[in-house]
Every structure is written in C-alpha cells, then in structure tokens.
Design a protein around this motif. Structure first.
Motif, PDB file in Angstrom:
ATOM      1  N   MET A   1       0.837  -1.204   0.000  1.00 56.03           N
ATOM      2  CA  MET A   1       0.000   0.000   0.000  1.00 56.03           C
ATOM      3  C   MET A   1       0.870   1.252   0.000  1.00 56.03           C
ATOM      4  N   GLN A   2       1.951   1.196   0.882  1.00 53.68           N
ATOM      5  CA  GLN A   2       2.877   2.321   0.994  1.00 53.68           C
ATOM      6  C   GLN A   2       3.592   2.536  -0.349  1.00 53.68           C
ATOM      7  N   ASN A   3       3.980   1.384  -0.993  1.00 51.49           N
ATOM      8  CA  ASN A   3       4.672   1.456  -2.284  1.00 51.49           C
ATOM      9  C   ASN A   3       3.814   2.138  -3.338  1.00 51.49           C
ATOM     10  N   ALA A   4       2.514   1.761  -3.342  1.00 46.92           N
ATOM     11  CA  ALA A   4       1.583   2.328  -4.320  1.00 46.92           C
ATOM     12  C   ALA A   4       1.461   3.830  -4.106  1.00 46.92           C
ATOM     13  N   SER A   5       1.422   4.236  -2.858  1.00 52.51           N
ATOM     14  CA  SER A   5       1.273   5.656  -2.530  1.00 52.51           C
ATOM     15  C   SER A   5       2.524   6.441  -2.957  1.00 52.51           C
ATOM     16  N   ASN A   6       3.714   5.855  -2.724  1.00 51.81           N
ATOM     17  CA  ASN A   6       4.973   6.505  -3.138  1.00 51.81           C
ATOM     18  C   ASN A   6       5.053   6.622  -4.659  1.00 51.81           C
ATOM     19  N   PHE A   7       4.619   5.541  -5.310  1.00 49.15           N
ATOM     20  CA  PHE A   7       4.627   5.505  -6.774  1.00 49.15           C
ATOM     21  C   PHE A   7       3.788   6.659  -7.327  1.00 49.15           C
ATOM     22  N   LYS A   8       2.596   6.822  -6.742  1.00 52.89           N
ATOM     23  CA  LYS A   8       1.673   7.864  -7.204  1.00 52.89           C
ATOM     24  C   LYS A   8       2.278   9.243  -6.953  1.00 52.89           C
ATOM     25  N   LEU A   9       2.939   9.391  -5.792  1.00 55.68           N
ATOM     26  CA  LEU A   9       3.530  10.681  -5.413  1.00 55.68           C
ATOM     27  C   LEU A   9       4.634  11.083  -6.400  1.00 55.68           C
ATOM     28  N   VAL A  10       5.519  10.104  -6.707  1.00 60.65           N
ATOM     29  CA  VAL A  10       6.640  10.379  -7.628  1.00 60.65           C
ATOM     30  C   VAL A  10       6.112  10.782  -9.000  1.00 60.65           C
ATOM     31  N   PHE A  11       5.114  10.034  -9.478  1.00 63.80           N
ATOM     32  CA  PHE A  11       4.559  10.327 -10.806  1.00 63.80           C
ATOM     33  C   PHE A  11       3.845  11.677 -10.830  1.00 63.80           C
ATOM     34  N   THR A  12       3.180  12.011  -9.722  1.00 61.94           N
ATOM     35  CA  THR A  12       2.489  13.308  -9.646  1.00 61.94           C
ATOM     36  C   THR A  12       3.513  14.441  -9.721  1.00 61.94           C
ATOM     37  N   LEU A  13       4.627  14.265  -8.999  1.00 62.97           N
ATOM     38  CA  LEU A  13       5.677  15.299  -9.006  1.00 62.97           C
ATOM     39  C   LEU A  13       6.269  15.475 -10.401  1.00 62.97           C
ATOM     40  N   LEU A  14       6.529  14.335 -11.070  1.00 60.01           N
ATOM     41  CA  LEU A  14       7.081  14.401 -12.432  1.00 60.01           C
ATOM     42  C   LEU A  14       6.103  15.091 -13.378  1.00 60.01           C
ATOM     43  N   GLY A  15       4.820  14.748 -13.244  1.00 58.01           N
ATOM     44  CA  GLY A  15       3.783  15.358 -14.077  1.00 58.01           C
ATOM     45  C   GLY A  15       3.673  16.850 -13.816  1.00 58.01           C
ATOM     46  N   ALA A  16       3.779  17.212 -12.548  1.00 61.66           N
ATOM     47  CA  ALA A  16       3.665  18.637 -12.176  1.00 61.66           C
ATOM     48  C   ALA A  16       4.798  19.442 -12.821  1.00 61.66           C
ATOM     49  N   LEU A  17       5.989  18.833 -12.884  1.00 61.98           N
ATOM     50  CA  LEU A  17       7.131  19.520 -13.505  1.00 61.98           C
ATOM     51  C   LEU A  17       6.863  19.793 -14.985  1.00 61.98           C
ATOM     52  N   VAL A  18       6.283  18.808 -15.659  1.00 68.81           N
ATOM     53  CA  VAL A  18       5.972  18.982 -17.081  1.00 68.81           C
ATOM     54  C   VAL A  18       4.953  20.111 -17.261  1.00 68.81           C
ATOM     55  N   LEU A  19       3.918  20.071 -16.412  1.00 69.00           N
ATOM     56  CA  LEU A  19       2.873  21.101 -16.504  1.00 69.00           C
ATOM     57  C   LEU A  19       3.463  22.483 -16.252  1.00 69.00           C
ATOM     58  N   LEU A  20       4.381  22.564 -15.271  1.00 69.25           N
ATOM     59  CA  LEU A  20       5.030  23.841 -14.927  1.00 69.25           C
ATOM     60  C   LEU A  20       5.824  24.364 -16.135  1.00 69.25           C
ATOM     61  N   PHE A  21       6.514  23.411 -16.788  1.00 65.99           N
ATOM     62  CA  PHE A  21       7.305  23.765 -17.970  1.00 65.99           C
ATOM     63  C   PHE A  21       6.419  24.347 -19.078  1.00 65.99           C
ATOM     64  N   LEU A  22       5.193  23.796 -19.193  1.00 67.77           N
ATOM     65  CA  LEU A  22       4.271  24.268 -20.228  1.00 67.77           C
ATOM     66  C   LEU A  22       3.633  25.614 -19.855  1.00 67.77           C
ATOM     67  N   ILE A  23       3.333  25.755 -18.575  1.00 69.06           N
ATOM     68  CA  ILE A  23       2.600  26.950 -18.136  1.00 69.06           C
ATOM     69  C   ILE A  23       3.517  28.167 -17.934  1.00 69.06           C
ATOM     70  N   ALA A  24       4.747  27.892 -17.470  1.00 71.23           N
ATOM     71  CA  ALA A  24       5.651  28.990 -17.085  1.00 71.23           C
ATOM     72  C   ALA A  24       5.845  30.053 -18.185  1.00 71.23           C
ATOM     73  N   PRO A  25       6.148  29.667 -19.429  1.00 68.66           N
ATOM     74  CA  PRO A  25       6.354  30.708 -20.448  1.00 68.66           C
ATOM     75  C   PRO A  25       5.099  31.541 -20.674  1.00 68.66           C
ATOM     76  N   LEU A  26       3.926  30.866 -20.654  1.00 67.99           N
ATOM     77  CA  LEU A  26       2.674  31.583 -20.885  1.00 67.99           C
ATOM     78  C   LEU A  26       2.384  32.529 -19.723  1.00 67.99           C
TER      79      LEU A  26
END
Lengths: 262, 352
Positions: A1-26
C-alpha cells in the motif's frame, strides 16, 4: 500500500514539472505585460487585421483541403493497395521536416515557374506573397492532422455496417454519406479542429511563401526582430488568447454535438 | 430456387471447397458447423460480400455469382445484427424504403406491419444502442425484411440471445418461414436445426460433408463429427464379424474390444452408435440379459442439463447419462472401477 502511494507521489511530481514547464512561459508572458500595452495592442488595427487574416486563411485551408483529405482518409482506412505505406509516409512528411524547409519546397511548386504556380497563373491565381499562398502553406503543414484523425475515425467504423447498408440496396456513395461519414464525424471534427489550430499557428512555411500579407505569427516575429521583446509580447498574448478561445469554443461545440447524438 | 454449385472461396489461410447445395422456395435450410468451419463465409458469398474463386450461385434461374451486393434480392441478418448506431430503430427499419424514395404512406404501412409482426412497436423511437440482444435481433430482421428478399440469410441468429428468448425467436422464424419466406440459416447448435430446419447441411473444414433432413443426418451420421454434432458421442468405426449360429453380430471396435449387435445388413465395415441413455452403469458386474458388458474406470463425472454425464474408459471411451440421484447414492467419482452394460438391440449399425 505504501509502495503504491509513493509511486503515485513520484509520478504526480514528475507530471507537475511537465505542466510547470508548459505553463511557465505563458504565465511569464502575461506577468511581464501591462494592461496599457494590451489595451493598445487590442486597438491596433494592424494587429486586428492580421488576426482576422490568420483565422480566415486557416479556416479556408481547413475547409478547402478537407474536401480532398476526407476521401483520401476513407480510401486509406478501407482499402489495401500497393504503395500504401509509402502514401502514409508521405502524409506524415510535413510533420517531420522543418517547416522552413517545407516552405521552400512548397515555394518551388507554387512560384510562377512551378507546376502549381503555372496552373494558377492560367486562372489568374498567384501564390507567393498572397492570401492563396498562405492558405497553401498552412494546408501543407497541417493536413496530416486531419488525414490521420479522419483515417482513424473511418477505421473505427465497423465495416459490417457498410456491408449491411450495401445489402439493403444502398450504393457505395450512399453508404459513405449515410453510414461511414456520420459515424466517423466526431473523429473528423477533431481532425478539422487540429488542422485549423495547426494552420493558425504556422510560421515557418508561411514566412517563406508570403511574408506579406502578414499573418500574426509572422507579425510577432517581425515586431520582435525590429522593436524587441516588449513590443512583440502583447501581440503574442492577444493571439494566444484568440487561439485558446477558438480552440475551446470548437471543442465545446463538438462535445455538445457528441452529447446530443449520444 | 437457390442453387450453389462447386463454390470455392479463398480467404487468407482458410478456404471453402466444392460447396454444393440447393434450397427450394419456401424451404428452411440450415448449415451446421463448428466455429471456423466456414459457414458464415458461405452466407457472405451468397450475399455478395465475398467473391468465390470458382463455382456459381444462381437464384431463381439467374446467375448472381458476380452481381453487386446491392443488386441481389438476398437479405442478410448479421450475427452482430449490424444495426446503424446513429439511427433510431425506426430509421434503421426505414433505411431501405427511404433509399428507394418510397412515399410516406408506404413507409408508414411497412413500418407498422413489420413492427406488429415482430412485436417491436414499443421500440420504434428508441436508440439501437439501448436494445437487448433479442430486441436487436428483431429490429435487424425487420430491417432486412423491408428488402422483401427472395432468400433470407441468418448468421447465428440465436447465438447472442438469452435462453429464455430463444424459444420465442424460434417461433418467430418458424412463422416467417411458414408464410413462404425461404431461409438459409447457419448455426453451431443442432437443437436449432432439429427445431427449425427442413433440411440441413453439415459443414466441416470448408466442406459440406453431409446433407439431408435433420432426421436423416442425425440418425445416419456419416462420421464421428456429424454424430457428435447430433449429440451422439458413443460413435465408433467398426468391422463386422457375423456369427452364423447366433442372432447377433460382432462389431470389432479395436482388436481386443467388440460389441454385439442385431443387424440384418451384410456390410463388413461401418459405424456403431449407442445412445448415452441406453447404457447402464453399475459398480459391479450385473446379472443382466445384456450381452455387452465392459469393465472400465471413470474418467470424468460432468454435470449435464439433466443429471450427469459419466465418462468411462473401458478400452474405448463410453459416455453414459445417469441421474443425479444415482451419482449421489452410488458415489460415482473419478478413478472408480465401474461396469457399463447395454443390449445388442441398443446398438445401431450404419454401413459406411
């Protein structure tokens, strides 16, 4: 359960970075522009004319070339023929080559000495430095989006439905218009929106074929080159806003139609 | 009359070979075969959806082998119904009539007649995507009947229908046929064939291996495949050895195993067929009048629609039908030694 939660957290952080990269210039674009600059740009007739020209030529390119692209997409979805893979490769070519190179290639055939240029000349139609040239350049780079979307949409229509219609006495033309096209319509509309949006934002090919009359992406480039970032930025903001409004409106329209049909 | 002669069709690795059959006007003909046997391909070739490499199809004396799909008076109801999902039930049924630009009055009359006949009046305004399997089947039938086909082709029409609705749909198909509609129906279910068909053809690996009335085919199967299709599992190729001094004849199934039967036929080779329900199962040798008794081991005890099917290996495999009560009281289980017994008169011989 803990592993699944960590997995989701890491992926959310990576996704957030991509979104930030897209939004920042705009976001940066908006934050660095003042309301006065924006207001002046909105009142600038050159900008308004350029945006209208961009929207109009992109719409024309999408509408005109859809009449040719949709039948081609149907052929590609339904029939196997010698050289089909080559045709598919050719269709994707504009996506993978630099758009400035695409513009040069296009100019070769639409200039007065080129094959299309000569044919156009017979009916008084010139391409380089004209609206017709802009339409050609926009269509050249954005057609793959429509053809591929329409092909996928036709492929998703079960062939048995077409056979059932034929069995009921419909001609192949009637089958296309009464069964295949209505059922593939959502995918085709999606392709039309993508083609329109891609054409509207085209710079590389258009700048080679027709610097004037000036579409907005070319105007942004010109103002940046001649007057600097602060002069080009408000035009870019206004154009991005117009693009977004159109894109969202078309999406809503196609989704409303989908719900109404569903 | 529909006449199919020497039809050969190639589809990738699969091919249909030498398909021949005739269907008289008003007849209900059924093609029976396992999945992948090629029965749907036969239907599609009759409808013009696939083209034969060789052979001919004629309908009422006209060669339709190369005629375009839309010009044949052959209506096909697809296995998955192929209803147009963007059209309502009513629009689906009216599709052909609108194509033919029939008057509104004529459209309304046909719609009402078919809706009433197929009991779908309440569904007309519904979207086809919300219908059950049985409802879709009726709508697909109604739509195809607007074609007024000379031959109605049905591809596994009862395959995706609940058991409770099968009887109802069978009655509907029977009624249609009784009104004079010629029907060619493909299925893998021999019960459908018995319930509906005037004549059947058994198709195996792209060939029609036997045809005739259901009674002829299922009582005189030409091989094990046909026998199995008719629900007969105890079907064995045999060599006959007559006993001049006995009433019975010996049929050798293997070198060491034979059964006694009563036959007046003089053939030396053929098949024997023993009904599952005619075989007795016991836990020990029985003092019975039966001349055929074999000791074997239970391989499987399988629940069946009525009771159980017990599979006994006695050198050859026998399939025996027993009641649930017998299984309970005798405690039949896998690996148990049992005896199978049956009368000589229960063994049917088919020369071949």
């Amino acid at each position: 359960m803990q592993n699944a939660s960590n997995f989701k957290l890491v992926f959310t952080l990576l996704g957030a970075l991509v979104l930030l990269f897209l939004i920042a210039p705009l976001a940066g674009l908006i934050l660095h522009s003042s309301a006065t600059e924006l207001s002046e740009t909105l009142r600038d007739s050159e900008v308004n004319q350029s945006i209208a020209l961009t929207l109009w030529t992109s719409m024309l390119a999408t509408g005109l070339f859809a009449l040719l692209a949709v039948p081609l997409a149907y052929l590609l979805a339904r029939y196997s023929f010698w050289g089909k893979q080559l045709v598919l490769g050719i269709i994707d070519l504009p996506v993978v080559i630099p758009h400035s190179a695409a513009g040069i290639a296009l100019l070769t055939v639409i200039s007065r000495q080129g094959m299309l240029g000569k044919a156009g000349g017979l009916v008084g139609l010139e391409f380089p430095g004209t609206r017709a040239g802009i339409v050609m350049a926009m269509a050249f780079v954005s057609l793959p989006f429509l053809i591929n979307a329409a092909r996928d949409a036709f492929e998703a229509v079960p062939e048995r439905l077409e056979k059932a219609a034929l069995n009921l006495g419909a001609s192949p033309v009637k089958v296309f218009f009464s069964i295949s096209l209505p059922l593939a319509w959502r995918g085709i509309v999606s392709g039309l929106i993508m083609m329109f949006a891609r054409g509207m934002s085209e710079f590389g090919a258009v700048v080679i074929v027709a610097y004037h009359p000036m579409i907005t992406p070319v105007m942004i480039f010109e103002r940046f080159g001649a007057f600097g970032l602060s002069y080009a930025r408000p035009v870019a903001i206004v154009f991005i806003a117009v693009c977004l409004v159109f894109f969202i409106a078309l999406r809503i329209l196609s989704n409303t139609r989908r719900r109404a049909e569903g | 009359m529909l006449k199919v002669e020497n039809l050969h069709i190639d589809l990738g690795n699969f091919s249909l070979r030498d398909i021949c059959f005739e269907v008289q006007p008003g007849e209900y003909f059924m093609l029976l075969g396992a999945s992948g046997a090629g029965k749907s391909v036969v239907l599609e070739s009759l409808a013009g959806l696939v083209h034969p490499r060789q052979g001919s199809i004629s309908l009422n004396g006209t060669d339709i082998t190369r005629l375009p799909i839309q010009k044949r008076k052959v209506g096909l109801v697809f296995q998955d119904f192929a209803l147009f999902p963007h059209l309502s039930v009513e629009e689906n049924i009216l599709y052909r009539l609108k194509l033919r630009k029939k008057s509104r009055k004529e459209q309304a009359e046909t719609l009402n007649r078919l809706a009433c006949e197929l009991n779908i009046e309440h569904l007309l305004k519904r979207s086809t995507t919300t219908l059950s399997g049985g409802e879709k089947q009726r709508v697909a039938l109604a739509r195809t009947l607007t074609l007024e086909p000379d031959v109605l082709l049905l591809d596994e029409p009862l395959a995706s229908v609940d058991v409770s609705l099968k009887g109802e749909l069978r009655s509907l198909l029977r009624r249609l046929n009784q009104k004079g509609q010629t029907i060619v129906h493909v299925t893998h279910d021999y019960e459908e064939a018995i319930a509906l068909a005037h004549r059947i053809g058994i198709i195996e690996q792209g060939r029609i291996i036997q045809s005739g009335t259901p009674h002829e085919v299922f009582t005189q199967p030409k091989n094990r495949f046909v026998a199995n299709f008719g629900g007969v599992k105890n079907f064995y190729p045999v060599r006959l050895e007559a006993h001049p001094d006995k009433e019975t004849t010996r049929a050798c199934i293997t070198d060491t195993l034979s059964v006694q039967l009563m036959t007046h036929l003089k053939a030396r080779k053929g098949f024997v067929l023993i009904g599952q329900k005619n075989i007795l199962l016991a836990t020990g040798p029985q003092e019975l009048d039966t001349v055929n008794q074999f000791r074997g081991v239970i391989k499987e005890v399988i629940p069946a629609r009525f009771g159980y099917e017990v599979v006994v290996d006695a050198g050859i495999v026998f399939y025996v039908s027993v009641t649930s009560e017998a299984v309970k009281t005798r405690g039949y289980t896998e690996g148990q030694t049992v005896w199978v017994a049956f009368n000589a008169s229960s063994v049917k011989f088919i020369p071949g």
